[in-house]
Design an enzyme around this catalytic site. Structure first.
Site, PDB file in Angstrom:
ATOM      1  N   LYS A 187       0.849  -1.199   0.000  1.00  0.00           N
ATOM      2  CA  LYS A 187       0.000   0.000   0.000  1.00  0.00           C
ATOM      3  C   LYS A 187       0.879   1.241   0.000  1.00  0.00           C
ATOM      4  O   LYS A 187       1.705   1.435   0.889  1.00  0.00           O
ATOM      5  CB  LYS A 187      -0.916   0.053   1.222  1.00  0.00           C
ATOM      6  N   GLU A 263       9.413   0.282  11.282  1.00  0.00           N
ATOM      7  CA  GLU A 263      10.343   1.418  11.398  1.00  0.00           C
ATOM      8  C   GLU A 263       9.474   2.623  11.698  1.00  0.00           C
ATOM      9  O   GLU A 263       8.723   3.097  10.844  1.00  0.00           O
ATOM     10  CB  GLU A 263      11.144   1.598  10.106  1.00  0.00           C
ATOM     11  N   CYS A 297      12.300  10.706   9.822  1.00  0.00           N
ATOM     12  CA  CYS A 297      12.081  10.052  11.113  1.00  0.00           C
ATOM     13  C   CYS A 297      13.298  10.180  12.016  1.00  0.00           C
ATOM     14  O   CYS A 297      13.178  10.096  13.240  1.00  0.00           O
ATOM     15  CB  CYS A 297      11.715   8.594  10.906  1.00  0.00           C
ATOM     16  N   GLU A 399       7.571  14.336  18.274  1.00  0.00           N
ATOM     17  CA  GLU A 399       8.100  14.399  16.915  1.00  0.00           C
ATOM     18  C   GLU A 399       7.323  15.436  16.109  1.00  0.00           C
ATOM     19  O   GLU A 399       6.107  15.322  15.933  1.00  0.00           O
ATOM     20  CB  GLU A 399       8.001  13.024  16.251  1.00  0.00           C
TER      21      GLU A 399
END
Length: 499
Positions: A187, A263, A297, A399
């Site tokens: 996806k 991840e 990230c 984050e």
């Protein structure tokens, strides 16, 4: 549909689902729009896979696995090399569409994203004919027992990838799984599906058999959930947010306990010691935070600076950030063209980042640079630097995923490491010091899957990448990644000659 100038007829924009090597409409009849973040206009309307579409993709992947798993490693190697060659031949077109859909400057996509994507397929092509196992010496009856391991492909893999590096994240999943002999249903992110769909035409052109690679579009709570819960999928490989990663773990637990590699996010610290080469350290901070508009990230968003060099280093960082180029500027003086800024990927991210900036100001951080939007059209955010940041502030804990840098002061290295580790994340970290012993001791003690010393954002394909703590399970890149897509079978037999 708004096709960019220079579109190639042989590699057109695709909006359907790629199942069994064919372009098909979604049986769900659901569609969604993908938006150009530079000017907020619609690029295309894309088909969204429903449960029936995912079922079909899993069915053809399951059938293809019966023969694909038995192919020679050299066959898989040659197909991956052919795909890498085709991507290189279409590098300019892929960079054009990556820039259109994601917003990153085309020259950055061309140099970084496409460069690493091509290298990834070639790296794992080199691993495809080296999958095997090893001979083991038993502890009992060692002379009379033959024991070996056999690394076998895990089966049909569900893959869910993010929007920040669409082509590269596609390669990080596809290449090792194909090398290992798996088939897959991937996806693409609903924010950036277009460049990944272009690769499907190249996959077919390279000669991969029908059903080996199937690519669908859709949103996480629907299409993504159909994949993570599907009983015909043996493993899910996911890159994205922590909350979604936890949902995938839960989906695995309540269905067929499929294997999961993740991840996830980070809040990565970068420690600047008083003996650091300040120019070298400033470069590490700059690329660590501003690469890809901060949408990384591993972004070095918590920068700990020794108090003895703090003020001088802060000035150096701010001056470098002031020279960042944005809104298509490629002629002004800058330090790192690779850090040229595009817009944030969409309005959701844009609003989220501006909200974090306001939170930083409200909680007492000093805004040293930026702090707002650029222009009145497109999702452009000013490069932003906060100083006088403390560990309890929201911008020091969560984050942000944008071009917002937090500068913090420390007295001793032990203190800096303790504060750096005081996070649920553990994806990456860095330290700048000219003393090798100091740097290696810090690398040992920092709780992160990757530690960069006197550099940042080195993503060499041979180096494994993944996180500690809530930053994930498993590794991408490097030889270790193949284990994500293999089962280890142990075979034992007596050495009992009859003649």
């Amino acid at each position: 549909m708004n096709i960019p100038t220079g579109a190639h007829l042989e590699l057109p924009i695709r909006t359907q689902l790629f199942i069994n090597n064919e372009w098909v409409d979604a049986k769900s009849k659901i569609t969604f729009d993908t938006i150009n973040p530079v000017d907020e206009t619609k690029i295309a309307t894309v088909h969204e896979a429903g449960q029936e579409d995912v079922d079909l993709a899993v069915e053809v992947a399951t059938n293809a696995f019966k023969t694909w798993k038995a192919t020679d490693g050299s066959t898989r190697r040659n197909l991956l090399l052919k795909l890498a060659d085709l991507i290189e031949q279409n590098r300019d077109r892929l960079a054009e569409v990556e820039s259109l859909d994601n917003g990153k400057p085309k020259h950055v996509a061309h140099a970084a994203d496409l460069g690493f994507t091509i290298e990834c397929f070639r790296f794992f092509a080199g691993m495809a004919d080296k999958c095997g196992g090893k001979v083991i010496q038993p502890t009992q009856n060692s002379f009379e027992t033959f024991c070996f391991t056999w690394d076998q492909p895990v089966g049909v893999v569900g893959m869910i990838i993010p929007w920040n590096f669409p082509l590269l994240m596609q390669a990080w999943k596809l290449a090792p799984a194909l090398a290992a002999g798996c088939t897959m249903v991937m996806k693409l992110s609903e924010k950036t599906p277009l460049s990944g769909l272009l690769v499907c035409d190249l996959i077919k052109q390279a000669g991969f058999p029908p059903g080996v690679v199937n690519v669908v579009n859709g949103h996480g709570p629907t299409t993504g959930s159909y994949i993570s819960k599907h009983p015909g999928i043996a493993k899910v490989a996911f890159t994205g947010s922590g909350p979604t990663g936890k949902k995938i773990i839960a989906d695995s637990a309540i269905t067929n306990m499929k294997r999961v590699s993740l991840e996830l996010g980070g809040k990565s610290p970068l420690i600047i010691c008083k003996d650091a080469d300040l120019d070298q350290a400033a470069n590490a901070c700059h690329i660590g935070l501003f690469l890809n508009m901060g949408q990384c990230c591993v972004a070095s968003s918590r920068i700990f600076i020794h108090e003895d060099i703090h003020d001088a280093f802060v000035d150096k960082i701010i001056q470098k950030a002031k020279r960042l180029r944005t809104q298509g500027d490629t002629t002004s003086e800058t330090d790192m063209p690779l850090c040229d800024l595009g817009p944030q990927v969409d309005k959701t991210q844009f609003d989220k980042i501006l909200g974090y900036i306001e939170k930083g100001k409200q909680e007492g951080a000093t805004l040293a640079l930026g702090g707002g939007r650029i222009g009145d059209k497109g999702y452009f955010v000013q490069p932003t630097v906060f100083k006088d940041v403390t560990d309890n502030m929201t911008i020091a804990k969560e984050e942000i995923f944008g071009p917002v840098m937090q500068l913090m002061k420390f007295k001793t290295l032990d203190e800096a490491i303790r504060r750096a580790n005081a996070s649920n994340f553990g994806l990456a970290a860095g330290i700048c010091s000219r003393d090798a012993g100091t740097a290696l001791a810090a690398a040992r003690d920092l709780e992160a899957g990757t530690v960069w010393i006197n550099c940042y954002d080195n993503f060499d394909l041979a180096a494994p990448f993944g996180g500690f703590k809530e930053s994930g399970w498993g590794r991408d890149k490097g030889e270790e990644t193949l284990k994500n897509y293999q089962e280890t079978k142990c075979v034992m037999m007596p050495i009992d000659p009859k003649n």
